[in-house]
Design a protein around this motif. Structure first.
Motif, PDB file in Angstrom:
ATOM      1  N   VAL A  30       1.257 -18.937 -37.765  1.00 20.23           N
ATOM      2  CA  VAL A  30       1.141 -17.560 -37.235  1.00 20.23           C
ATOM      3  C   VAL A  30       2.621 -17.089 -36.975  1.00 20.23           C
ATOM      4  O   VAL A  30       2.719 -15.761 -36.873  1.00 20.23           O
ATOM      5  N   GLY A  31       3.506 -17.913 -36.632  1.00 20.96           N
ATOM      6  CA  GLY A  31       4.988 -17.473 -36.198  1.00 20.96           C
ATOM      7  C   GLY A  31       4.903 -17.155 -35.151  1.00 20.96           C
ATOM      8  O   GLY A  31       5.874 -16.444 -34.699  1.00 20.96           O
ATOM      9  N   ARG A  32       4.241 -17.643 -33.971  1.00 20.47           N
ATOM     10  CA  ARG A  32       4.468 -17.164 -32.774  1.00 20.47           C
ATOM     11  C   ARG A  32       3.780 -18.210 -31.597  1.00 20.47           C
ATOM     12  O   ARG A  32       2.922 -18.865 -32.268  1.00 20.47           O
TER      13      ARG A  32
ATOM     14  N   ASN B 267      -7.162 -26.281 -25.055  1.00 18.95           N
ATOM     15  CA  ASN B 267      -7.469 -27.646 -24.332  1.00 18.95           C
ATOM     16  C   ASN B 267      -8.350 -27.085 -23.176  1.00 18.95           C
ATOM     17  O   ASN B 267      -8.664 -28.307 -22.804  1.00 18.95           O
ATOM     18  N   ALA B 268      -8.948 -25.840 -23.144  1.00 16.75           N
ATOM     19  CA  ALA B 268     -10.050 -25.751 -22.227  1.00 16.75           C
ATOM     20  C   ALA B 268     -11.396 -26.334 -22.449  1.00 16.75           C
ATOM     21  O   ALA B 268     -11.585 -26.466 -23.809  1.00 16.75           O
ATOM     22  N   GLU B 269     -12.196 -26.541 -21.712  1.00 14.15           N
ATOM     23  CA  GLU B 269     -13.558 -27.136 -22.061  1.00 14.15           C
ATOM     24  C   GLU B 269     -14.182 -26.194 -22.561  1.00 14.15           C
ATOM     25  O   GLU B 269     -14.319 -24.854 -22.151  1.00 14.15           O
ATOM     26  N   GLY B 270     -15.038 -26.492 -23.554  1.00 13.09           N
ATOM     27  CA  GLY B 270     -15.909 -25.350 -24.229  1.00 13.09           C
ATOM     28  C   GLY B 270     -15.110 -24.645 -25.471  1.00 13.09           C
ATOM     29  O   GLY B 270     -15.864 -23.814 -26.256  1.00 13.09           O
ATOM     30  N   THR B 271     -13.901 -24.818 -25.493  1.00 14.05           N
ATOM     31  CA  THR B 271     -13.303 -23.942 -26.583  1.00 14.05           C
ATOM     32  C   THR B 271     -13.683 -24.354 -27.845  1.00 14.05           C
ATOM     33  O   THR B 271     -13.806 -25.717 -28.344  1.00 14.05           O
ATOM     34  N   THR B 272     -14.033 -23.541 -28.868  1.00 14.38           N
ATOM     35  CA  THR B 272     -14.643 -23.691 -30.117  1.00 14.38           C
ATOM     36  C   THR B 272     -13.592 -23.315 -31.237  1.00 14.38           C
ATOM     37  O   THR B 272     -12.442 -22.985 -30.916  1.00 14.38           O
ATOM     38  N   VAL B 273     -14.092 -23.732 -32.347  1.00 10.19           N
ATOM     39  CA  VAL B 273     -13.236 -23.566 -33.640  1.00 10.19           C
ATOM     40  C   VAL B 273     -13.024 -21.982 -33.574  1.00 10.19           C
ATOM     41  O   VAL B 273     -12.016 -21.645 -34.097  1.00 10.19           O
ATOM     42  N   ALA B 274     -14.057 -21.359 -33.461  1.00  6.70           N
ATOM     43  CA  ALA B 274     -14.021 -19.921 -33.453  1.00  6.70           C
ATOM     44  C   ALA B 274     -13.062 -19.273 -32.535  1.00  6.70           C
ATOM     45  O   ALA B 274     -12.567 -18.374 -32.783  1.00  6.70           O
ATOM     46  N   ASP B 275     -13.061 -20.054 -31.356  1.00  6.03           N
ATOM     47  CA  ASP B 275     -12.113 -19.476 -30.302  1.00  6.03           C
ATOM     48  C   ASP B 275     -10.685 -19.729 -30.834  1.00  6.03           C
ATOM     49  O   ASP B 275      -9.835 -18.956 -30.369  1.00  6.03           O
ATOM     50  N   CYS B 276     -10.476 -20.869 -31.501  1.00  5.57           N
ATOM     51  CA  CYS B 276      -9.056 -21.239 -31.999  1.00  5.57           C
ATOM     52  C   CYS B 276      -8.655 -20.099 -33.074  1.00  5.57           C
ATOM     53  O   CYS B 276      -7.503 -19.438 -32.934  1.00  5.57           O
ATOM     54  N   VAL B 277      -9.516 -19.580 -33.763  1.00  8.10           N
ATOM     55  CA  VAL B 277      -9.328 -18.361 -34.895  1.00  8.10           C
ATOM     56  C   VAL B 277      -8.963 -16.913 -33.897  1.00  8.10           C
ATOM     57  O   VAL B 277      -7.931 -16.479 -34.297  1.00  8.10           O
ATOM     58  N   GLU B 278      -9.901 -16.819 -32.744  1.00  6.84           N
ATOM     59  CA  GLU B 278      -9.543 -15.724 -32.042  1.00  6.84           C
ATOM     60  C   GLU B 278      -8.162 -15.592 -31.565  1.00  6.84           C
ATOM     61  O   GLU B 278      -7.305 -14.644 -31.259  1.00  6.84           O
ATOM     62  N   ILE B 279      -7.800 -16.961 -30.963  1.00  6.76           N
ATOM     63  CA  ILE B 279      -6.449 -17.284 -30.330  1.00  6.76           C
ATOM     64  C   ILE B 279      -5.401 -16.787 -31.279  1.00  6.76           C
ATOM     65  O   ILE B 279      -4.173 -16.407 -31.034  1.00  6.76           O
ATOM     66  N   ALA B 280      -5.777 -17.708 -32.477  1.00  4.60           N
ATOM     67  CA  ALA B 280      -4.630 -17.445 -33.338  1.00  4.60           C
ATOM     68  C   ALA B 280      -4.353 -16.105 -34.244  1.00  4.60           C
ATOM     69  O   ALA B 280      -3.351 -15.605 -34.509  1.00  4.60           O
ATOM     70  N   THR B 281      -5.439 -15.284 -34.116  1.00  5.90           N
ATOM     71  CA  THR B 281      -5.170 -13.803 -34.742  1.00  5.90           C
ATOM     72  C   THR B 281      -5.072 -12.951 -33.576  1.00  5.90           C
ATOM     73  O   THR B 281      -5.203 -11.646 -34.002  1.00  5.90           O
ATOM     74  N   ALA B 282      -5.074 -13.075 -32.308  1.00  8.51           N
ATOM     75  CA  ALA B 282      -4.952 -12.475 -31.232  1.00  8.51           C
ATOM     76  C   ALA B 282      -3.721 -11.545 -31.285  1.00  8.51           C
ATOM     77  O   ALA B 282      -2.646 -11.896 -31.735  1.00  8.51           O
TER      78      ALA B 282
END
Length: 79
Positions: A54-56, A64-79
C-alpha cells in the motif's frame, strides 16, 4: 460498505503464505492469532508486506491484537 475484493485476495494470499496453508483455507473471518496461529514475527512480516503493497505505514499493534481477522487486515490496509 463493501470490502475491496482485490485487496481481500491479496491479503488472503499474504496470510496463507505466512501460515503455510493453501489460500483456499484462509477466510475473511479467520483470526490471525487464534485461528491461524500466526506468531508476533509473522505478524511483523505481514505488516511489512502490507506496507510494501500500500506504500504507507501500517500499525502493527492493530494486526497483533487479539481477535484481529483477515477482514480486519483488509480494512487496515485500505483505510
Amino acid at each position: 460498505m463493501s470490502m475491496d475484493v482485490q485487496a481481500l485476495a491479496v491479503i488472503r494470499q499474504m496470510v496463507a503464505d505466512l501460515a503455510g496453508r493453501p489460500v483456499e483455507e484462509i477466510q475473511p473471518g479467520d483470526r490471525l492469532l487464534e485461528d491461524l496461529d500466526l506468531d508476533s514475527l509473522q505478524i511483523t512480516e505481514l505488516a511489512q508486506k502490507i506496507e510494501n503493497t500500500v506504500g504507507r505505514p501500517v500499525d502493527e499493534d492493530l494486526l497483533n491484537a487479539e481477535g484481529t481477522t483477515v477482514a480486519d487486515c483488509v480494512e487496515i490496509a485500505t483505510a
